[in-house]
Design a protein around this motif. Structure first.
Motif, PDB file in Angstrom:
ATOM      1  N   ILE A 119       0.840  -1.203   0.000  1.00  0.00           N
ATOM      2  CA  ILE A 119       0.000   0.000   0.000  1.00  0.00           C
ATOM      3  C   ILE A 119       0.874   1.252   0.000  1.00  0.00           C
ATOM      4  O   ILE A 119       0.586   2.235  -0.705  1.00  0.00           O
ATOM      5  CB  ILE A 119      -0.940  -0.017   1.219  1.00  0.00           C
ATOM      6  N   ALA A 120       1.964   1.241   0.782  1.00  0.00           N
ATOM      7  CA  ALA A 120       2.880   2.383   0.819  1.00  0.00           C
ATOM      8  C   ALA A 120       3.475   2.634  -0.565  1.00  0.00           C
ATOM      9  O   ALA A 120       3.639   3.793  -0.979  1.00  0.00           O
ATOM     10  CB  ALA A 120       3.990   2.135   1.832  1.00  0.00           C
ATOM     11  N   GLY A 121       3.803   1.560  -1.284  1.00  0.00           N
ATOM     12  CA  GLY A 121       4.329   1.708  -2.638  1.00  0.00           C
ATOM     13  C   GLY A 121       3.333   2.412  -3.547  1.00  0.00           C
ATOM     14  O   GLY A 121       3.706   3.291  -4.332  1.00  0.00           O
ATOM     15  N   GLY A 122       2.049   2.047  -3.445  1.00  0.00           N
ATOM     16  CA  GLY A 122       1.018   2.707  -4.233  1.00  0.00           C
ATOM     17  C   GLY A 122       0.878   4.176  -3.866  1.00  0.00           C
ATOM     18  O   GLY A 122       0.688   5.037  -4.740  1.00  0.00           O
ATOM     19  N   ALA A 123       0.985   4.477  -2.563  1.00  0.00           N
ATOM     20  CA  ALA A 123       0.886   5.870  -2.113  1.00  0.00           C
ATOM     21  C   ALA A 123       2.070   6.692  -2.612  1.00  0.00           C
ATOM     22  O   ALA A 123       1.907   7.853  -3.009  1.00  0.00           O
ATOM     23  CB  ALA A 123       0.819   5.917  -0.590  1.00  0.00           C
ATOM     24  N   MET A 124       3.266   6.102  -2.619  1.00  0.00           N
ATOM     25  CA  MET A 124       4.428   6.817  -3.129  1.00  0.00           C
ATOM     26  C   MET A 124       4.301   7.075  -4.624  1.00  0.00           C
ATOM     27  O   MET A 124       4.719   8.130  -5.123  1.00  0.00           O
ATOM     28  CB  MET A 124       5.708   6.019  -2.850  1.00  0.00           C
ATOM     29  N   TRP A 246     -10.267  -3.603  -5.379  1.00  0.00           N
ATOM     30  CA  TRP A 246      -9.983  -2.200  -5.056  1.00  0.00           C
ATOM     31  C   TRP A 246      -9.508  -1.463  -6.310  1.00  0.00           C
ATOM     32  O   TRP A 246      -9.935  -0.342  -6.594  1.00  0.00           O
ATOM     33  CB  TRP A 246      -8.930  -2.122  -3.958  1.00  0.00           C
ATOM     34  N   ASP A 247      -8.632  -2.117  -7.063  1.00  0.00           N
ATOM     35  CA  ASP A 247      -8.192  -1.529  -8.329  1.00  0.00           C
ATOM     36  C   ASP A 247      -9.383  -1.361  -9.274  1.00  0.00           C
ATOM     37  O   ASP A 247      -9.540  -0.321  -9.923  1.00  0.00           O
ATOM     38  CB  ASP A 247      -7.128  -2.424  -8.967  1.00  0.00           C
ATOM     39  N   ALA A 248     -10.241  -2.371  -9.347  1.00  0.00           N
ATOM     40  CA  ALA A 248     -11.417  -2.295 -10.212  1.00  0.00           C
ATOM     41  C   ALA A 248     -12.353  -1.177  -9.763  1.00  0.00           C
ATOM     42  O   ALA A 248     -12.951  -0.467 -10.591  1.00  0.00           O
ATOM     43  CB  ALA A 248     -12.151  -3.631 -10.211  1.00  0.00           C
ATOM     44  N   PRO A 320      -1.700  -1.791  -4.775  1.00  0.00           N
ATOM     45  CA  PRO A 320      -1.103  -0.473  -5.009  1.00  0.00           C
ATOM     46  C   PRO A 320      -1.834   0.342  -6.061  1.00  0.00           C
ATOM     47  O   PRO A 320      -1.878   1.573  -5.986  1.00  0.00           O
ATOM     48  CB  PRO A 320       0.327  -0.815  -5.458  1.00  0.00           C
ATOM     49  N   MET A 321      -2.430  -0.334  -7.045  1.00  0.00           N
ATOM     50  CA  MET A 321      -3.183   0.392  -8.070  1.00  0.00           C
ATOM     51  C   MET A 321      -4.436   1.025  -7.478  1.00  0.00           C
ATOM     52  O   MET A 321      -4.813   2.149  -7.830  1.00  0.00           O
ATOM     53  CB  MET A 321      -3.549  -0.553  -9.212  1.00  0.00           C
ATOM     54  N   GLY A 322      -5.079   0.296  -6.557  1.00  0.00           N
ATOM     55  CA  GLY A 322      -6.248   0.859  -5.891  1.00  0.00           C
ATOM     56  C   GLY A 322      -5.897   2.071  -5.060  1.00  0.00           C
ATOM     57  O   GLY A 322      -6.611   3.081  -5.060  1.00  0.00           O
ATOM     58  N   VAL A 323      -4.763   1.999  -4.344  1.00  0.00           N
ATOM     59  CA  VAL A 323      -4.310   3.118  -3.517  1.00  0.00           C
ATOM     60  C   VAL A 323      -3.919   4.299  -4.388  1.00  0.00           C
ATOM     61  O   VAL A 323      -4.335   5.446  -4.149  1.00  0.00           O
ATOM     62  CB  VAL A 323      -3.109   2.690  -2.644  1.00  0.00           C
ATOM     63  N   ARG A 324      -3.137   4.033  -5.409  1.00  0.00           N
ATOM     64  CA  ARG A 324      -2.667   5.101  -6.290  1.00  0.00           C
ATOM     65  C   ARG A 324      -3.837   5.846  -6.934  1.00  0.00           C
ATOM     66  O   ARG A 324      -3.903   7.082  -6.909  1.00  0.00           O
ATOM     67  CB  ARG A 324      -1.765   4.517  -7.375  1.00  0.00           C
ATOM     68  N   GLY A 325      -4.773   5.087  -7.518  1.00  0.00           N
ATOM     69  CA  GLY A 325      -5.906   5.725  -8.176  1.00  0.00           C
ATOM     70  C   GLY A 325      -6.780   6.497  -7.216  1.00  0.00           C
ATOM     71  O   GLY A 325      -7.228   7.609  -7.520  1.00  0.00           O
ATOM     72  N   SER A 326      -7.022   5.936  -6.039  1.00  0.00           N
ATOM     73  CA  SER A 326      -7.873   6.604  -5.049  1.00  0.00           C
ATOM     74  C   SER A 326      -7.261   7.919  -4.576  1.00  0.00           C
ATOM     75  O   SER A 326      -7.964   8.938  -4.438  1.00  0.00           O
ATOM     76  CB  SER A 326      -8.112   5.680  -3.849  1.00  0.00           C
ATOM     77  N   LEU A 327      -5.946   7.927  -4.327  1.00  0.00           N
ATOM     78  CA  LEU A 327      -5.285   9.142  -3.855  1.00  0.00           C
ATOM     79  C   LEU A 327      -5.185  10.192  -4.957  1.00  0.00           C
ATOM     80  O   LEU A 327      -5.327  11.392  -4.695  1.00  0.00           O
ATOM     81  CB  LEU A 327      -3.890   8.808  -3.320  1.00  0.00           C
TER      82      LEU A 327
END
Length: 333
Positions: A119-124, A246-248, A320-327
């Motif tokens: 998750i941290a990787g997606g946020a970065m 989450w990515d979807a 990470p894709m879900g986190v990245r897209g959401s942020l």
């Protein structure tokens, strides 16, 4: 066997010894370094820069870049794709020995301990998208970010093993703690940036994407209870399902309400062909259920470590894709 081969084998240290592993690990950087010193124009400029490092710098700059008259463009090419694949394959024996030396137990606790680092990787990656990492952005673009996340994971495993041996913790809890600190820091940075710059925050976006993923995973869990496949509700499979959904979900929200389009080639093609905003969600759901059904059915016959890695990998792609897209959508980026 040729005379040259026989002489080389005689000169090499015994397979599996510390000296052999030192040679195995040091040989690539030493050879590359020697090549750069001997033939800088060929090895660095025309290979490393043009095909490996240059595309990463170009991605960070969002435009082609030049070095010594050689132009590098962002994105993958045949050379870097094969090189990255070779690097991964070459690293696997060493990684396996490292994990064996640490006596790592591949179970659900370890998978959930790894999740915060993913998750941290997606946020970065989201921080890089927003433009907050400055000169450090090159380390958080594909593929650099994979090496960074892997390095943090390897270090966290080592610290976790030390904590376990000293009876002050366990590997999953230590890895989870390190990942959680990193993840909270990265997500907190995104929120701080939004609040300090008066950027309108779409707080409903992460709530919606997480809620949809949790709800769909709960429906999957309920549906799996009616099927006579024991491991369909295994904790690791639930993590894989949630990560992909989450990515979807972030794709669904972005396409339906915010004017985004799916980033992946396949999902974008499906969306363009159908014109249906939920096409990515449906596609991901069907494919994910099919894959986890196979994995659940094969768990008893498949090697445990291989099964664990495959199942965790499914979730580690989506999380990470879900986190990245959401942020990104949270800040309107």
């Amino acid at each position: 066997m040729s005379t040259v081969t026989r002489r080389v084998e005689t000169a090499l240290p015994e397979t599996g010894s510390r000296e052999w592993w030192a040679l195995y690990l040091l040989a690539p950087p030493v050879l590359i370094g020697a090549g750069i010193l001997a033939f800088p124009g060929l090895v660095f400029d025309q290979f490393i820069w043009q095909y490996l490092w240059g595309p990463v710098v170009a991605d960070a700059a969002s435009e082609p870049v030049m070095h010594e008259g050689i132009r590098a463009v962002r994105g993958y090419n045949a050379v870097n794709t094969v090189t990255y694949l070779a690097a991964v394959v070459y690293s696997l024996p060493g990684l396996r020995v490292y994990l064996d030396q640490l006596d790592v137990t591949f179970d659900a606790r370890l998978a959930y301990g790894f999740a915060p680092i993913i998750i941290a990787g997606g946020a970065m990656r989201a921080l890089e998208d927003i433009g907050l990492l400055g000169d450090y952005a090159v380390w958080f673009i594909t593929p650099s970010i994979y090496f960074v996340v892997t390095a943090v994971t390897v270090l966290a495993l080592g610290i976790g093993a030390l904590a376990r041996d000293r009876n002050t913790g366990s590997i999953p809890s230590t890895v989870g703690l390190i990942g959680s600190v990193w993840a909270v820091g990265a997500v907190g940075w995104v929120l701080w940036y939004g609040l300090s710059t008066s950027t309108p925050l779409r707080l409903w976006v992460p709530v919606a994407t997480t809620g949809i993923a949790l709800g769909a995973t709960a429906l999957y869990y309920w549906g799996a209870s009616f099927v006579n496949v024991t491991h369909l509700r295994h904790p690791l499979i639930l993590l894989a399902v949630f990560g992909q959904l989450w990515d979807a979900a972030q794709n669904l929200i972005g396409v339906t309400f915010l004017g985004y389009s799916p980033k992946l080639v396949v999902t974008n093609l499906v969306y363009q062909a159908t014109g249906f905003a939920g096409s990515t969600f449906v596609l991901k759901l069907v494919v994910t259920v099919g894959i986890v059904w196979y994995l659940a059915d094969a768990k008893e016959e498949m090697n445990h470590t291989w099964w664990w890695l495959m199942t965790f990998f499914i979730g580690a792609i989506g999380l990470p894709m879900g986190v990245r897209g959401s942020l990104r959508m949270l800040l309107g980026a």
